[in-house]
Scaffold this motif. Structure first.
Motif, PDB file in Angstrom:
ATOM      1  N   THR A   1     -16.746 -16.787  15.868  1.00 26.91           N
ATOM      2  CA  THR A   1     -16.048 -17.324  14.663  1.00 26.91           C
ATOM      3  C   THR A   1     -17.021 -17.320  13.390  1.00 26.91           C
ATOM      4  O   THR A   1     -18.208 -17.871  13.350  1.00 26.91           O
ATOM      5  CB  THR A   1     -15.666 -18.783  14.898  1.00 26.91           C
ATOM      6  OG1 THR A   1     -15.102 -19.013  16.231  1.00 26.91           O
ATOM      7  CG2 THR A   1     -15.119 -19.631  14.013  1.00 26.91           C
ATOM      8  N   HIS A   2     -16.418 -16.824  12.331  1.00 27.83           N
ATOM      9  CA  HIS A   2     -17.367 -16.588  11.079  1.00 27.83           C
ATOM     10  C   HIS A   2     -17.258 -17.864  10.063  1.00 27.83           C
ATOM     11  O   HIS A   2     -16.075 -18.593  10.655  1.00 27.83           O
ATOM     12  CB  HIS A   2     -16.658 -15.410  10.325  1.00 27.83           C
ATOM     13  CG  HIS A   2     -16.830 -14.114  10.761  1.00 27.83           C
ATOM     14  ND1 HIS A   2     -18.146 -13.673  11.002  1.00 27.83           N
ATOM     15  CD2 HIS A   2     -16.019 -13.350  11.433  1.00 27.83           C
ATOM     16  CE1 HIS A   2     -18.198 -12.366  11.759  1.00 27.83           C
ATOM     17  NE2 HIS A   2     -16.879 -12.229  11.785  1.00 27.83           N
ATOM     18  N   PRO A   3     -18.133 -18.374   9.404  1.00 25.10           N
ATOM     19  CA  PRO A   3     -18.040 -19.639   8.757  1.00 25.10           C
ATOM     20  C   PRO A   3     -16.744 -19.894   7.992  1.00 25.10           C
ATOM     21  O   PRO A   3     -16.255 -21.203   7.818  1.00 25.10           O
ATOM     22  CB  PRO A   3     -19.171 -19.543   7.869  1.00 25.10           C
ATOM     23  CG  PRO A   3     -20.154 -18.653   8.620  1.00 25.10           C
ATOM     24  CD  PRO A   3     -19.402 -17.677   9.223  1.00 25.10           C
ATOM     25  N   ALA A   4     -16.075 -18.858   7.580  1.00 26.30           N
ATOM     26  CA  ALA A   4     -14.897 -19.001   6.623  1.00 26.30           C
ATOM     27  C   ALA A   4     -13.692 -19.044   7.782  1.00 26.30           C
ATOM     28  O   ALA A   4     -12.479 -19.080   7.182  1.00 26.30           O
ATOM     29  CB  ALA A   4     -14.862 -17.894   5.563  1.00 26.30           C
ATOM     30  N   GLY A   5     -13.714 -18.829   8.964  1.00 28.45           N
ATOM     31  CA  GLY A   5     -12.649 -19.128   9.941  1.00 28.45           C
ATOM     32  C   GLY A   5     -11.962 -18.023  10.632  1.00 28.45           C
ATOM     33  O   GLY A   5     -11.182 -18.279  11.658  1.00 28.45           O
ATOM     34  N   PHE A   6     -12.356 -16.575  10.152  1.00 28.91           N
ATOM     35  CA  PHE A   6     -11.852 -15.603  10.848  1.00 28.91           C
ATOM     36  C   PHE A   6     -12.675 -15.453  12.235  1.00 28.91           C
ATOM     37  O   PHE A   6     -13.799 -15.696  12.485  1.00 28.91           O
ATOM     38  CB  PHE A   6     -12.108 -14.327  10.138  1.00 28.91           C
ATOM     39  CG  PHE A   6     -11.138 -14.023   9.289  1.00 28.91           C
ATOM     40  CD1 PHE A   6     -10.223 -15.003   8.666  1.00 28.91           C
ATOM     41  CD2 PHE A   6     -11.108 -12.972   8.291  1.00 28.91           C
ATOM     42  CE1 PHE A   6      -9.377 -14.890   7.478  1.00 28.91           C
ATOM     43  CE2 PHE A   6     -10.094 -12.529   7.359  1.00 28.91           C
ATOM     44  CZ  PHE A   6      -9.185 -13.572   6.833  1.00 28.91           C
TER      45      PHE A   6
ATOM     46  N   VAL B   1     -12.870  -6.522  15.327  1.00 34.20           N
ATOM     47  CA  VAL B   1     -13.600  -7.198  13.936  1.00 34.20           C
ATOM     48  C   VAL B   1     -12.845  -7.463  12.819  1.00 34.20           C
ATOM     49  O   VAL B   1     -11.718  -6.871  12.828  1.00 34.20           O
ATOM     50  CB  VAL B   1     -14.519  -5.762  13.606  1.00 34.20           C
ATOM     51  CG1 VAL B   1     -14.897  -5.903  12.302  1.00 34.20           C
ATOM     52  CG2 VAL B   1     -15.625  -5.443  14.774  1.00 34.20           C
ATOM     53  N   HIS B   2     -13.170  -8.508  12.479  1.00 29.65           N
ATOM     54  CA  HIS B   2     -12.460  -9.175  11.102  1.00 29.65           C
ATOM     55  C   HIS B   2     -13.167  -9.991  10.362  1.00 29.65           C
ATOM     56  O   HIS B   2     -13.062 -11.040  10.345  1.00 29.65           O
ATOM     57  CB  HIS B   2     -10.953  -9.817  11.470  1.00 29.65           C
ATOM     58  CG  HIS B   2     -10.076 -10.033  10.690  1.00 29.65           C
ATOM     59  ND1 HIS B   2      -9.077 -10.944  10.624  1.00 29.65           N
ATOM     60  CD2 HIS B   2      -9.825  -9.447   9.382  1.00 29.65           C
ATOM     61  CE1 HIS B   2      -8.242 -10.809   9.502  1.00 29.65           C
ATOM     62  NE2 HIS B   2      -8.628  -9.846   8.781  1.00 29.65           N
ATOM     63  N   PRO B   3     -13.897  -9.226   9.447  1.00 30.65           N
ATOM     64  CA  PRO B   3     -14.589 -10.249   8.426  1.00 30.65           C
ATOM     65  C   PRO B   3     -13.558 -10.656   7.429  1.00 30.65           C
ATOM     66  O   PRO B   3     -12.681 -10.185   6.999  1.00 30.65           O
ATOM     67  CB  PRO B   3     -15.642  -9.266   7.811  1.00 30.65           C
ATOM     68  CG  PRO B   3     -15.182  -8.048   8.067  1.00 30.65           C
ATOM     69  CD  PRO B   3     -14.261  -7.989   9.261  1.00 30.65           C
ATOM     70  N   THR B   4     -14.084 -11.758   6.677  1.00 32.96           N
ATOM     71  CA  THR B   4     -13.619 -12.224   5.659  1.00 32.96           C
ATOM     72  C   THR B   4     -12.889 -10.970   4.557  1.00 32.96           C
ATOM     73  O   THR B   4     -14.115 -10.311   4.365  1.00 32.96           O
ATOM     74  CB  THR B   4     -14.241 -13.550   4.908  1.00 32.96           C
ATOM     75  OG1 THR B   4     -14.404 -14.410   5.985  1.00 32.96           O
ATOM     76  CG2 THR B   4     -13.762 -14.012   3.562  1.00 32.96           C
TER      77      THR B   4
END
Length: 229
Positions: A86-91, A111-114
């Motif tokens: 879980t990335h910090p921005a939510g993805f 894979v799905h970065p912001t």
């Protein structure tokens, strides 16, 4: 590589707007072994189930979320060590180890970065791309499939590839075929955001995008050849 094939399809479903039945049609037609999904919502989960995903890809790591942050992996082969990044921005990024008969174990990640939608998002975008797992050419075979929200013009993506990956589309000469936006409007030139990266022990036989109704991304398909066990 001299082992079995692994057919991978990635699809960004635009927060429930993509046509799940068309995705399953592609899975069946292309004999896909692993489907990586981004922007995966509870509605997508229900739509794929209604389309018959359990019949062809029964092993699953599902992390749905309303909006754009959900993620999933569906596999023909058993999945181990299922988890989510879980990335910090939510993805979110679903990840698991795939046990392919006759091949070394493969660690897969959806894979799905912001998205770099503007100046406020740029720091999150770069941090998310830097957080992608590096290739481990003497460890587990790694395959990254998804919406990278980056092109090969971006140094941060090139640095990730330089850890030991190859871009499947580049290997077969289709790296400039755009995947977003799917309709290639004249006022918004198409770019290649969706891709499959595999470490250098993995061969590539085919790689290309396919249109999916309802979503702004094309699905991306790659046929890989794994090292034998």
């Amino acid at each position: 590589a001299n082992g079995p094939a692994l057919r991978v399809l990635s699809a960004n479903l635009l927060a429930g707007a993509g046509d799940e039945r068309q995705v399953l049609d592609l899975v069946r037609r292309l004999k896909v072994d692993v489907l990586a999904v981004q922007e995966f919502t509870p509605a997508d989960e229900a739509g794929l189930a209604a389309a018959g995903v359990d019949e062809v890809l029964p092993y699953q790591a599902l992390y749905p979320r309303e909006g754009t942050g959900g993620s999933a992996l569906f596999s023909r082969y058993p999945l181990r060590e299922r988890s989510v990044r879980t990335h910090p921005a939510g993805f979110r990024q679903a990840q698991a180890t795939v046990d392919v008969p006759g091949a070394a174990a493969v660690h897969m990640e959806s894979v799905h970065p912001t998205a770099p939608w503007g100046a406020p998002a740029m720091a999150d975008w770069e941090r998310d791309l830097r957080a992608q797992p590096a290739a481990t050419n003497t460890g587990p075979v790694r395959v990254l499939a998804g919406d990278f929200n980056a092109t090969l013009d971006h140094a941060v993506l090139r640095r990730l590839i330089a850890t030991g990956y190859r871009d499947a589309a580049s290997v077969v000469g289709s790296g400039l075929r755009p995947s977003w936006p799917y309709d290639e409007k004249w006022y918004l030139p198409g770019v290649t955001l969706d891709r499959v990266l595999a470490d250098r022990r993995v061969g590539v036989r085919a790689a290309r995008p396919y249109r999916v109704r309802g979503t702004d991304h094309k699905a991306f398909y790659a046929e890989l050849v794994l090292p034998s066990a």
